[in-house]
Motif scaffolding. Structure first.
Motif, PDB file in Angstrom:
ATOM      1  N   SER A  35       0.049  -1.362   5.122  1.00  0.00           N
ATOM      2  CA  SER A  35      -0.724  -0.126   5.330  1.00  0.00           C
ATOM      3  C   SER A  35      -2.022  -0.446   6.062  1.00  0.00           C
ATOM      4  CB  SER A  35      -1.082   0.500   3.980  1.00  0.00           C
ATOM      5  OG  SER A  35       0.054   1.047   3.376  1.00  0.00           O
ATOM      6  N   PRO A  36      -2.563   0.525   6.821  1.00  0.00           N
ATOM      7  CA  PRO A  36      -3.767   0.212   7.612  1.00  0.00           C
ATOM      8  C   PRO A  36      -4.964  -0.240   6.771  1.00  0.00           C
ATOM      9  CG  PRO A  36      -3.179   2.552   7.774  1.00  0.00           C
ATOM     10  CD  PRO A  36      -2.048   1.865   7.107  1.00  0.00           C
ATOM     11  N   GLY A  37      -5.089   0.307   5.558  1.00  0.00           N
ATOM     12  CA  GLY A  37      -6.241  -0.046   4.726  1.00  0.00           C
ATOM     13  C   GLY A  37      -6.142  -1.432   4.092  1.00  0.00           C
TER      14      GLY A  37
ATOM     15  N   LYS B  90       1.617   2.698  -8.701  1.00  0.00           N
ATOM     16  CA  LYS B  90       2.362   2.828  -7.447  1.00  0.00           C
ATOM     17  C   LYS B  90       3.245   1.616  -7.179  1.00  0.00           C
ATOM     18  CE  LYS B  90      -1.174   5.653  -5.174  1.00  0.00           C
ATOM     19  NZ  LYS B  90      -2.244   5.597  -4.168  1.00  0.00           N
TER      20      LYS B  90
ATOM     21  N   ASP C  76       1.248  -2.501  -4.629  1.00  0.00           N
ATOM     22  CA  ASP C  76       0.004  -1.740  -4.551  1.00  0.00           C
ATOM     23  C   ASP C  76      -0.918  -2.235  -5.653  1.00  0.00           C
ATOM     24  OD1 ASP C  76      -0.608   1.326  -3.167  1.00  0.00           O
ATOM     25  OD2 ASP C  76      -1.966   0.541  -4.705  1.00  0.00           O
ATOM     26  N   ARG C  77      -2.225  -2.275  -5.346  1.00  0.00           N
ATOM     27  CA  ARG C  77      -3.166  -2.736  -6.376  1.00  0.00           C
ATOM     28  C   ARG C  77      -3.252  -1.717  -7.511  1.00  0.00           C
ATOM     29  NH1 ARG C  77      -8.299  -2.111  -2.366  1.00  0.00           N
ATOM     30  NH2 ARG C  77      -8.154   0.128  -2.133  1.00  0.00           N
TER      31      ARG C  77
ATOM     32  N   GLY D 281       0.038   4.577   0.001  1.00  0.00           N
ATOM     33  CA  GLY D 281      -0.708   5.806   0.276  1.00  0.00           C
ATOM     34  C   GLY D 281       0.090   6.659   1.245  1.00  0.00           C
ATOM     35  N   VAL D 282      -0.618   7.382   2.133  1.00  0.00           N
ATOM     36  CA  VAL D 282       0.050   8.254   3.104  1.00  0.00           C
ATOM     37  C   VAL D 282       1.022   7.438   3.971  1.00  0.00           C
ATOM     38  CG1 VAL D 282      -0.362   9.757   5.108  1.00  0.00           C
ATOM     39  CG2 VAL D 282      -1.930   9.820   3.163  1.00  0.00           C
ATOM     40  N   SER D 283       0.554   6.299   4.487  1.00  0.00           N
ATOM     41  CA  SER D 283       1.389   5.489   5.401  1.00  0.00           C
ATOM     42  C   SER D 283       2.551   4.849   4.653  1.00  0.00           C
ATOM     43  CB  SER D 283       0.579   4.350   6.026  1.00  0.00           C
ATOM     44  OG  SER D 283      -0.647   4.782   6.441  1.00  0.00           O
TER      45      SER D 283
ATOM     46  N   GLY E  39      -0.844  10.174  13.422  1.00  0.00           N
ATOM     47  CA  GLY E  39      -1.548   8.896  13.295  1.00  0.00           C
ATOM     48  C   GLY E  39      -2.734   8.986  12.353  1.00  0.00           C
ATOM     49  N   ASN E  40      -3.801   8.285  12.708  1.00  0.00           N
ATOM     50  CA  ASN E  40      -4.978   8.194  11.834  1.00  0.00           C
ATOM     51  C   ASN E  40      -5.550   9.568  11.465  1.00  0.00           C
ATOM     52  OD1 ASN E  40      -6.967   6.270  10.606  1.00  0.00           O
ATOM     53  ND2 ASN E  40      -8.391   7.374  11.918  1.00  0.00           N
TER      54      ASN E  40
ATOM     55  N   SER F 101      -6.385   3.851  14.865  1.00  0.00           N
ATOM     56  CA  SER F 101      -7.557   3.113  14.391  1.00  0.00           C
ATOM     57  C   SER F 101      -7.363   1.635  14.714  1.00  0.00           C
ATOM     58  CB  SER F 101      -7.710   3.301  12.885  1.00  0.00           C
ATOM     59  OG  SER F 101      -6.679   2.621  12.205  1.00  0.00           O
TER      60      SER F 101
ATOM     61  N   GLY G  61      -4.141  11.824  10.098  1.00  0.00           N
ATOM     62  CA  GLY G  61      -3.698  12.208   8.756  1.00  0.00           C
ATOM     63  C   GLY G  61      -2.211  12.424   8.608  1.00  0.00           C
TER      64      GLY G  61
ATOM     65  N   GLY H 289       0.849  -1.198   0.000  1.00  0.00           N
ATOM     66  CA  GLY H 289       0.000   0.000   0.000  1.00  0.00           C
ATOM     67  C   GLY H 289       0.876   1.235   0.000  1.00  0.00           C
TER      68      GLY H 289
ATOM     69  N   GLN I  61      -4.737   0.123  12.521  1.00  0.00           N
ATOM     70  CA  GLN I  61      -3.338   0.363  12.921  1.00  0.00           C
ATOM     71  C   GLN I  61      -2.966  -0.487  14.127  1.00  0.00           C
ATOM     72  OE1 GLN I  61      -3.992   4.571  13.200  1.00  0.00           O
ATOM     73  NE2 GLN I  61      -2.717   4.982  11.409  1.00  0.00           N
TER      74      GLN I  61
ATOM     75  N   HIS J  45     -16.727  -0.576  10.527  1.00  0.00           N
ATOM     76  CA  HIS J  45     -15.760  -1.376   9.757  1.00  0.00           C
ATOM     77  C   HIS J  45     -16.139  -2.851   9.679  1.00  0.00           C
ATOM     78  CE1 HIS J  45     -13.203   2.003   9.185  1.00  0.00           C
ATOM     79  NE2 HIS J  45     -13.051   2.208  10.464  1.00  0.00           N
TER      80      HIS J  45
HETATM   81  N1  UMA Z   1      -4.201  -0.613  -1.216  1.00  0.00           N
HETATM   82  C1  UMA Z   1      -3.864  -1.825  -1.796  1.00  0.00           C
HETATM   83  N2  UMA Z   1      -4.588  -2.929  -1.457  1.00  0.00           N
HETATM   84  C2  UMA Z   1      -5.612  -2.893  -0.552  1.00  0.00           C
HETATM   85  C3  UMA Z   1      -5.944  -1.667   0.036  1.00  0.00           C
HETATM   86  C4  UMA Z   1      -5.223  -0.543  -0.317  1.00  0.00           C
HETATM   87  O1  UMA Z   1      -2.938  -1.910  -2.606  1.00  0.00           O
HETATM   88  O2  UMA Z   1      -6.222  -3.941  -0.265  1.00  0.00           O
HETATM   89  C5  UMA Z   1      -3.436   0.602  -1.574  1.00  0.00           C
HETATM   90  C6  UMA Z   1      -4.210   1.675  -2.298  1.00  0.00           C
HETATM   91  O3  UMA Z   1      -4.167   1.513  -3.705  1.00  0.00           O
HETATM   92  C7  UMA Z   1      -3.475   2.951  -1.874  1.00  0.00           C
HETATM   93  C8  UMA Z   1      -2.937   2.606  -0.503  1.00  0.00           C
HETATM   94  O4  UMA Z   1      -3.029   1.199  -0.356  1.00  0.00           O
HETATM   95  O5  UMA Z   1      -2.390   3.243  -2.733  1.00  0.00           O
HETATM   96  C9  UMA Z   1      -3.774   3.266   0.562  1.00  0.00           C
HETATM   97  O6  UMA Z   1      -3.384   2.833   1.838  1.00  0.00           O
HETATM   98  P1  UMA Z   1      -4.388   2.975   3.076  1.00  0.00           P
HETATM   99  O7  UMA Z   1      -5.772   2.603   2.651  1.00  0.00           O
HETATM  100  O8  UMA Z   1      -3.822   2.240   4.223  1.00  0.00           O
HETATM  101  O9  UMA Z   1      -4.434   4.552   3.343  1.00  0.00           O
HETATM  102  P2  UMA Z   1      -3.299   5.627   3.679  1.00  0.00           P
HETATM  103  O10 UMA Z   1      -3.286   6.622   2.583  1.00  0.00           O
HETATM  104  O11 UMA Z   1      -2.009   4.989   4.034  1.00  0.00           O
HETATM  105  O12 UMA Z   1      -3.968   6.304   4.968  1.00  0.00           O
HETATM  106  C10 UMA Z   1      -3.928   5.620   6.219  1.00  0.00           C
HETATM  107  C11 UMA Z   1      -5.315   5.688   6.876  1.00  0.00           C
HETATM  108  N3  UMA Z   1      -6.305   5.070   6.003  1.00  0.00           N
HETATM  109  C12 UMA Z   1      -6.986   3.968   6.361  1.00  0.00           C
HETATM  110  O13 UMA Z   1      -6.856   3.431   7.436  1.00  0.00           O
HETATM  111  C13 UMA Z   1      -7.987   3.417   5.367  1.00  0.00           C
HETATM  112  C14 UMA Z   1      -5.678   7.134   7.137  1.00  0.00           C
HETATM  113  O14 UMA Z   1      -6.883   7.148   7.906  1.00  0.00           O
HETATM  114  C15 UMA Z   1      -4.592   7.795   7.975  1.00  0.00           C
HETATM  115  O15 UMA Z   1      -4.884   9.188   8.115  1.00  0.00           O
HETATM  116  C16 UMA Z   1      -3.234   7.628   7.314  1.00  0.00           C
HETATM  117  O16 UMA Z   1      -2.966   6.241   7.056  1.00  0.00           O
HETATM  118  C17 UMA Z   1      -2.087   8.135   8.211  1.00  0.00           C
HETATM  119  O17 UMA Z   1      -1.976   7.387   9.384  1.00  0.00           O
HETATM  120  C18 UMA Z   1      -8.082   7.560   7.200  1.00  0.00           C
HETATM  121  C19 UMA Z   1      -9.217   6.591   7.501  1.00  0.00           C
HETATM  122  O18 UMA Z   1     -10.178   6.566   6.765  1.00  0.00           O
HETATM  123  C20 UMA Z   1      -8.510   8.940   7.693  1.00  0.00           C
HETATM  124  N4  UMA Z   1      -9.144   5.808   8.594  1.00  0.00           N
HETATM  125  C21 UMA Z   1     -10.199   4.909   9.002  1.00  0.00           C
HETATM  126  C22 UMA Z   1     -11.207   5.636   9.885  1.00  0.00           C
HETATM  127  O19 UMA Z   1     -10.861   6.666  10.485  1.00  0.00           O
HETATM  128  O20 UMA Z   1     -12.346   5.127  10.010  1.00  0.00           O
HETATM  129  C23 UMA Z   1      -9.595   3.760   9.811  1.00  0.00           C
END
Ligand code: UMA
Length: 405
Positions: A63-65, A46, A41-42, A20-22, A129-130, A153, A132, A18, A156, A177
């Protein structure tokens, strides 16, 4: 000195899943530490070019997502390779004091309130942290004197082990969730991991509501709401008193705190109709909380990406208050199906149509409330984008109405 030709091939690799931000911040921190990384990354734009060799993988940063059922995580587990999250990685690179905050709702406001209090009282504090700002990006330039107020979260917490927190708050636990967890227990247990991240002797403060639900999953928590009051203020007060903050200074700091945008934010009043932006409400219980703050009548704009929980609890909670719901986005049909026998629900395409239809149906004294109860990612970048668009649309609509009248 000439290095042997096969030197680079022997270098170990860290997989980052993943980007993204993390993931980006983790990659930067690993580069700073001299580590070689490979990003998965999917999104093909990336993903690192080429392939990686499992035999050289020494660690996986997830990554958390990304759920731990991801095939790469599963394979790493099978091979006995360490899998950790971005927060865990960041926490191992710093020595700051830190307070963790988790719960289903109110985390961000509580983190900002704590940051404000610490700074007012004379400690330097930074929210991470979460909320942003990723911990790894902070760890690139840490300042030893700063306290970190870390929003955590459940995602995390799933991959955290390090005992680095000087105190923690667990505010509340309601269904959220469920697209990722089998039920409230699995979700709650992920949050309970916060207790294992405390330093020796540090306290985890929980509410009565959390106590009831997590009794056998936590070892030694302390209740913060023994008196009555606003939940996050009670939580923050208990923690700060325990840290020895002076009472008068603490109360002064609480009073000067300004609530952040997108949480029950009053936007406009027009022809006796009030408009509120509560775009931060991304689960069903946060909508209940928003509706509770009004005596009615309300027109609710809700929808986005459904997160698995049922909307039926709203039927009782909205009674006598919510006149109609305009449901938009991916969740709209499910919302209508579950609620329409008790509340008027109309499905519309997007937020703009929801607002326009609500304004056509609104009467003097009504409140139009955006409190979506869902994630925003089907139609917006994030909840802030959704809230800002909503505010812009309101101003634009009122301007057009004024011009044509
Ligand atoms: N990705 C994959 N495969 C997957 C899922 C995602 O390849 O199965 C890739 C996506 O293509 C993308 C990247 O992973 O390129 C995204 O990673 P991510 O979803 O972990 O998001 P980040 O950008 O790293 O942001 C995360 C948090 N996002 C989530 O938990 C979903 C952000 O919380 C957080 O601010 C950031 O890290 C910094 O710590 C957001 C959120 O929505 C605000 N959080 C949820 C909530 O509050 O309910 C938990």
């Amino acid at each position: 000195v000439l290095l042997p030709l096969n030197f680079s091939e022997n270098v170990k690799t860290t997989l980052v899943i993943g980007l993204g931000v993390s993931g980006q911040a983790a990659t930067q921190l690993l580069a700073r530490q001299g580590k070689r990384t490979f990003c998965i990354d999917r999104d093909p734009t990336k993903h690192s070019p080429g392939h990686f060799d499992w035999d050289r993988v020494e660690q996986v940063i997830v990554s958390p997502g990304v759920p731990l059922t991801h095939p790469v995580v599963q394979e790493a587990d099978r091979r006995g390779i360490e899998v950790i999250g971005e927060i865990e990685l960041g926490s191992r690179a710093i020595h700051n004091h830190a307070i963790g905050v988790t719960g289903t709702n109110g985390k961000t406001t509580t983190v900002l309130l704590l940051e404000h209090i610490f700074n007012q009282i004379g400690y330097k504090a930074v929210a991470v942290g979460n909320i942003g700002r990723s911990l790894c990006s902070y760890a690139l330039n840490p300042r030893a004197e700063e306290w970190l107020i870390v929003e955590l979260s459940s995602f995390q917490l799933e991959t955290m082990h390090n005992r680095w927190l000087d105190g923690a708050l667990f505010l509340n636990l309601t269904p959220d969730h469920l697209e990722r967890y089998a039920g409230l227990e699995e979700y709650g247990r992920a949050k309970c991991r916060i207790e294992q991240c405390l330093k020796k002797g540090a306290k985890l403060w929980i509410s009565q509501q959390v106590e009831k639900l997590t009794k056998c999953w936590l070892r030694n928590p302390v209740r913060f709401d023994l008196e009555s009051g606003v939940q996050n203020i009670l939580a923050v007060t208990a923690l700060c008193r325990d840290l020895g903050f002076e009472e008068a200074a603490l109360q002064r700091a609480i009073q000067t705190f300004q609530k952040p945008a997108h949480r029950m934010e009053r936007v406009e009043e027009w022809h006796g109709i009030s408009f509120y932006n509560d775009s931060k409400a991304t689960n069903i219980d946060s909508v209940r909380y928003a509706v509770e703050q009004f005596s009615g009548p309300l027109i609710l704009l809700a929808g986005g990406i459904d997160k698995g929980a049922s909307y039926r609890p709203w039927i009782e909670q909205f009674q006598g208050k919510v006149r109609m719901i305009f449901a938009f986005g991916q969740a709209a049909q499910k919302m209508k199906g579950e609620l329409e026998n008790s509340i008027f629900v109309q499905c519309v395409e997007g937020l703009r149509e929801a607002l326009c239809t609500a304004m056509r149906n609104a009467r003097q004294g009504d409140t139009i409330l955006l409190s979506p109860g869902c994630s925003s990612f089907d139609q917006f970048q994030n909840y802030e984008h959704r809230g800002n668009e909503f505010k812009r649309m309101i101003k634009e609509k009122i301007w057009i109405e004024k011009k044509s009248s």
